[in-house]
Write a protein that holds these residues in place. Structure first.
Motif, PDB file in Angstrom:
ATOM      1  N   MET B 159     -50.997 -27.332  30.699  1.00  0.00           N
ATOM      2  CA  MET B 159     -50.260 -25.988  30.675  1.00  0.00           C
ATOM      3  C   MET B 159     -51.221 -25.010  31.371  1.00  0.00           C
ATOM      4  N   LEU B 160     -50.811 -24.390  32.175  1.00  0.00           N
ATOM      5  CA  LEU B 160     -51.517 -23.192  32.793  1.00  0.00           C
ATOM      6  C   LEU B 160     -50.856 -22.041  32.331  1.00  0.00           C
ATOM      7  N   ILE B 161     -51.680 -21.147  31.991  1.00  0.00           N
ATOM      8  CA  ILE B 161     -51.286 -19.916  31.191  1.00  0.00           C
ATOM      9  C   ILE B 161     -51.418 -18.436  32.089  1.00  0.00           C
ATOM     10  N   ASP B 162     -50.707 -17.728  32.209  1.00  0.00           N
ATOM     11  CA  ASP B 162     -50.727 -16.421  32.827  1.00  0.00           C
ATOM     12  C   ASP B 162     -50.129 -15.355  32.028  1.00  0.00           C
ATOM     13  N   HIS B 163     -50.963 -14.525  31.312  1.00  0.00           N
ATOM     14  CA  HIS B 163     -50.502 -13.614  30.409  1.00  0.00           C
ATOM     15  C   HIS B 163     -49.619 -12.369  30.944  1.00  0.00           C
ATOM     16  N   ASP B 164     -49.615 -12.146  32.404  1.00  0.00           N
ATOM     17  CA  ASP B 164     -48.808 -11.281  32.890  1.00  0.00           C
ATOM     18  C   ASP B 164     -48.723 -11.671  34.370  1.00  0.00           C
ATOM     19  N   PRO B 165     -47.702 -12.425  34.737  1.00  0.00           N
ATOM     20  CA  PRO B 165     -47.608 -12.840  36.358  1.00  0.00           C
ATOM     21  C   PRO B 165     -47.325 -11.894  36.951  1.00  0.00           C
ATOM     22  N   VAL B 166     -48.059 -11.513  38.059  1.00  0.00           N
ATOM     23  CA  VAL B 166     -47.873 -10.466  39.041  1.00  0.00           C
ATOM     24  C   VAL B 166     -46.306 -10.680  39.727  1.00  0.00           C
ATOM     25  N   VAL B 167     -45.810 -11.659  39.841  1.00  0.00           N
ATOM     26  CA  VAL B 167     -44.476 -11.724  40.637  1.00  0.00           C
ATOM     27  C   VAL B 167     -43.434 -11.090  39.511  1.00  0.00           C
ATOM     28  N   ASN B 168     -43.861 -11.162  37.983  1.00  0.00           N
ATOM     29  CA  ASN B 168     -42.746 -10.665  37.237  1.00  0.00           C
ATOM     30  C   ASN B 168     -42.924  -9.317  36.700  1.00  0.00           C
ATOM     31  N   SER B 169     -43.999  -8.546  37.331  1.00  0.00           N
ATOM     32  CA  SER B 169     -44.488  -7.404  36.839  1.00  0.00           C
ATOM     33  C   SER B 169     -43.205  -6.269  36.923  1.00  0.00           C
ATOM     34  N   HIS B 170     -42.344  -6.346  38.117  1.00  0.00           N
ATOM     35  CA  HIS B 170     -41.017  -5.443  37.919  1.00  0.00           C
ATOM     36  C   HIS B 170     -40.107  -5.975  37.597  1.00  0.00           C
ATOM     37  N   PRO B 174     -32.076  -9.742  32.570  1.00  0.00           N
ATOM     38  CA  PRO B 174     -31.047  -9.660  31.493  1.00  0.00           C
ATOM     39  C   PRO B 174     -30.854 -10.605  30.270  1.00  0.00           C
ATOM     40  N   LYS B 175     -30.379 -10.125  29.479  1.00  0.00           N
ATOM     41  CA  LYS B 175     -30.224 -11.169  28.109  1.00  0.00           C
ATOM     42  C   LYS B 175     -29.509 -12.317  28.373  1.00  0.00           C
ATOM     43  N   GLU B 176     -28.475 -12.196  28.962  1.00  0.00           N
ATOM     44  CA  GLU B 176     -27.513 -13.265  29.291  1.00  0.00           C
ATOM     45  C   GLU B 176     -28.430 -14.571  30.079  1.00  0.00           C
ATOM     46  N   MET B 177     -29.286 -14.039  30.852  1.00  0.00           N
ATOM     47  CA  MET B 177     -30.116 -15.167  31.493  1.00  0.00           C
ATOM     48  C   MET B 177     -31.565 -15.083  31.083  1.00  0.00           C
ATOM     49  N   SER B 178     -31.548 -15.090  29.566  1.00  0.00           N
ATOM     50  CA  SER B 178     -32.963 -15.090  29.113  1.00  0.00           C
ATOM     51  C   SER B 178     -33.830 -16.530  29.276  1.00  0.00           C
ATOM     52  N   GLN B 179     -33.128 -17.434  29.703  1.00  0.00           N
ATOM     53  CA  GLN B 179     -33.739 -18.455  30.062  1.00  0.00           C
ATOM     54  C   GLN B 179     -34.474 -18.466  31.269  1.00  0.00           C
ATOM     55  N   LEU B 180     -34.267 -17.626  32.320  1.00  0.00           N
ATOM     56  CA  LEU B 180     -34.589 -17.719  33.497  1.00  0.00           C
ATOM     57  C   LEU B 180     -36.136 -17.155  33.340  1.00  0.00           C
ATOM     58  N   ASN B 181     -37.085 -17.528  34.191  1.00  0.00           N
ATOM     59  CA  ASN B 181     -38.458 -17.075  34.576  1.00  0.00           C
ATOM     60  C   ASN B 181     -38.609 -17.066  36.118  1.00  0.00           C
ATOM     61  N   HIS B 206     -42.149 -21.171  32.002  1.00  0.00           N
ATOM     62  CA  HIS B 206     -41.678 -20.984  30.900  1.00  0.00           C
ATOM     63  C   HIS B 206     -42.134 -19.659  30.352  1.00  0.00           C
ATOM     64  N   SER B 207     -41.063 -18.854  29.802  1.00  0.00           N
ATOM     65  CA  SER B 207     -41.593 -17.498  29.085  1.00  0.00           C
ATOM     66  C   SER B 207     -41.890 -17.871  27.664  1.00  0.00           C
ATOM     67  N   VAL B 208     -43.286 -17.398  27.252  1.00  0.00           N
ATOM     68  CA  VAL B 208     -43.429 -17.264  25.803  1.00  0.00           C
ATOM     69  C   VAL B 208     -43.588 -16.168  25.331  1.00  0.00           C
ATOM     70  N   PHE B 209     -42.929 -15.806  24.524  1.00  0.00           N
ATOM     71  CA  PHE B 209     -42.923 -14.281  24.036  1.00  0.00           C
ATOM     72  C   PHE B 209     -44.046 -14.043  22.989  1.00  0.00           C
ATOM     73  N   SER B 210     -44.919 -12.961  23.217  1.00  0.00           N
ATOM     74  CA  SER B 210     -45.994 -12.697  22.238  1.00  0.00           C
ATOM     75  C   SER B 210     -45.956 -11.333  22.155  1.00  0.00           C
ATOM     76  N   GLU B 211     -46.388 -10.540  20.923  1.00  0.00           N
ATOM     77  CA  GLU B 211     -46.226  -9.286  20.793  1.00  0.00           C
ATOM     78  C   GLU B 211     -47.309  -8.406  21.994  1.00  0.00           C
ATOM     79  N   GLN B 212     -48.457  -9.102  22.063  1.00  0.00           N
ATOM     80  CA  GLN B 212     -49.590  -8.604  22.843  1.00  0.00           C
ATOM     81  C   GLN B 212     -49.240  -8.744  24.530  1.00  0.00           C
ATOM     82  N   PHE B 213     -48.581  -9.816  24.939  1.00  0.00           N
ATOM     83  CA  PHE B 213     -48.456 -10.163  26.269  1.00  0.00           C
ATOM     84  C   PHE B 213     -47.090 -10.480  26.304  1.00  0.00           C
ATOM     85  N   PRO B 214     -46.080  -9.296  26.440  1.00  0.00           N
ATOM     86  CA  PRO B 214     -44.666  -9.504  26.515  1.00  0.00           C
ATOM     87  C   PRO B 214     -43.847 -10.537  27.551  1.00  0.00           C
TER      88      PRO B 214
END
Lengths: 135, 235
Positions: B159-170, B174-181, B206-214
């Motif tokens: 597993m390679l972990i990125d706390h805040d991927p640059v590509v996702n920053s903006h 939407p909720k109905e596509m919550s599985q999409l990353n 895969h998105s892994v929700f955490s308080e500190q790094f949404p």
């Protein structure tokens, strides 16, 4: 500094975003918020027409004893309404910053449909992060 | 143009012809003077020196940076384009993965070339993963990856972990596509680099929700059996 609420209106006068940041304003039903936005849009259009100053951009500030409304209109016609305390300083700076956040986290979001209600987590998060620490 | 050539005009059209420069009207049409200028002008494909990007040295843009805003708009368009062609979320991730794959294949060559004499062919799993977490990540995003872990349950998963991927920053999904990353695009790049180094695998984001790094994202790398067999022999 207290920001009570922020509303965003699209260019047709429809409400696309509403969020309260503090107690102090009466909660309206979602329908009333839409009416408020539509009414403001109409009044804004009228004020820009009847203004004695040529080339006026229309209503900018509305002050009362309890609160103050600042309207910031972008070049494309989107309006940001900020409800704040009566003697809130630097409110134009806040307007610009909110506009910046809107440009970054709403307009650059590929899942946002233009002119439609804003449902962007990132925008919510960034807006709260900007407004909350200042209170 | 006629008043430009008038004898008392203050404007002097530039021309290699000295008679025009001195303001004396001649029979030469003024338009002819602008033709050579047009030839030397730059456009998207050719710079003013008439050299394409293929003529430049490969290390020329090594340290240069791109505007994040323009990337955000481009990436947004790529997602919208891909979305028009697919029906489900998995298909969309696959499309993004393919788009990234093409970049990764080229990037591996470029990065190895730029390493110069210290470049080597990685043969161990850990070595190539370090290369991705350090060299590749630094090149793409200007920072190393935030973590590299080995799965406890499965031998073949990393597993390679990125706390805040640059590509996702903006991007707000939407909720109905919550599985999409949308970092599936980056997963495609990683997959191509691993495939190109002969570590065939599947990489998914895969998105892994955490308080500190949404917007924390985990890239799950699943190697094929042949990789593990080779690893066992090398040990």
């Amino acid at each position: 500094m207290v920001i009570l609420s922020i509303l965003i209106l699209n260019k047709a006068g429809g409400l696309i975003y509403q969020r309260d940041f503090n107690e102090g304003l009466n909660k309206l039903s979602s329908n009333d918020y839409l009416v408020l936005a539509g009414t403001f849009h109409g009044v804004h259009a009228i004020t820009s027409r009847i203004s004695p100053v040529p080339g006026s951009g229309g209503l900018e500030v509305l002050e009362s004893d309890q609160f103050r409304v600042q309207c910031f209109q972008t070049l494309t016609g989107t309006k940001f309404l900020i409800f704040a305390e009566p003697h809130q300083p630097n409110i134009d700076v806040i307007c610009r910053r909110v506009y910046e956040l809107y440009a970054d986290y709403v307009m650059k979001n590929p899942f946002y449909q233009i002119e439609m209600p804003i449902r962007c987590e990132q925008f919510d998060r960034q807006l709260v992060a900007y407004i909350k620490p200042k209170q | 143009m006629s008043n430009l050539n008038a004898p008392n005009s203050p404007f002097v059209p530039f021309s290699p012809n000295p008679s025009i420069q001195s303001g004396v009207p001649t029979a030469t049409p003024p338009l002819s003077a602008s033709k050579p200028a047009q030839l030397g002008s730059s456009n998207l494909r050719y710079a003013s020196s008439r050299k394409s990007i293929y003529d430049r040295h490969l290390n020329r843009t090594q340290r240069s940076e791109l505007s994040k805003a323009s990337f955000a708009f481009l990436f947004g368009e790529m997602i919208q384009y891909a979305q028009k062609q697919v029906s489900g979320i998995q298909d969309l991730e696959k499309k993004l993965n393919i788009q990234g794959y093409a970049i990764g294949q080229r990037l591996l060559e470029l990065l190895l070339y730029r390493e110069g004499r210290s470049a080597k062919r990685e043969t161990r799993v850990l070595g190539i993963l370090q290369f991705i977490a350090q060299t590749l990540y630094r090149h793409l995003f200007g920072k190393p990856a935030d973590g590299l872990e080995k799965s406890r349950e499965h031998e073949d998963e990393y597993m390679l972990i990125d706390h805040d991927p640059v590509v996702n920053s903006h991007i707000s999904v939407p909720k109905e596509m919550s599985q999409l990353n949308c970092a599936a695009f980056v997963a495609g790049i990683i997959e191509a680099v691993l495939d190109g180094s002969l570590f065939p695998c599947r990489v998914t984001a895969h998105s892994v929700f955490s308080e500190q790094f949404p917007s924390k994202t985990v890239f799950l790398i699943k190697f094929e059996e042949s990789v593990l067999e080779r690893e066992a022999v090398l040990q």
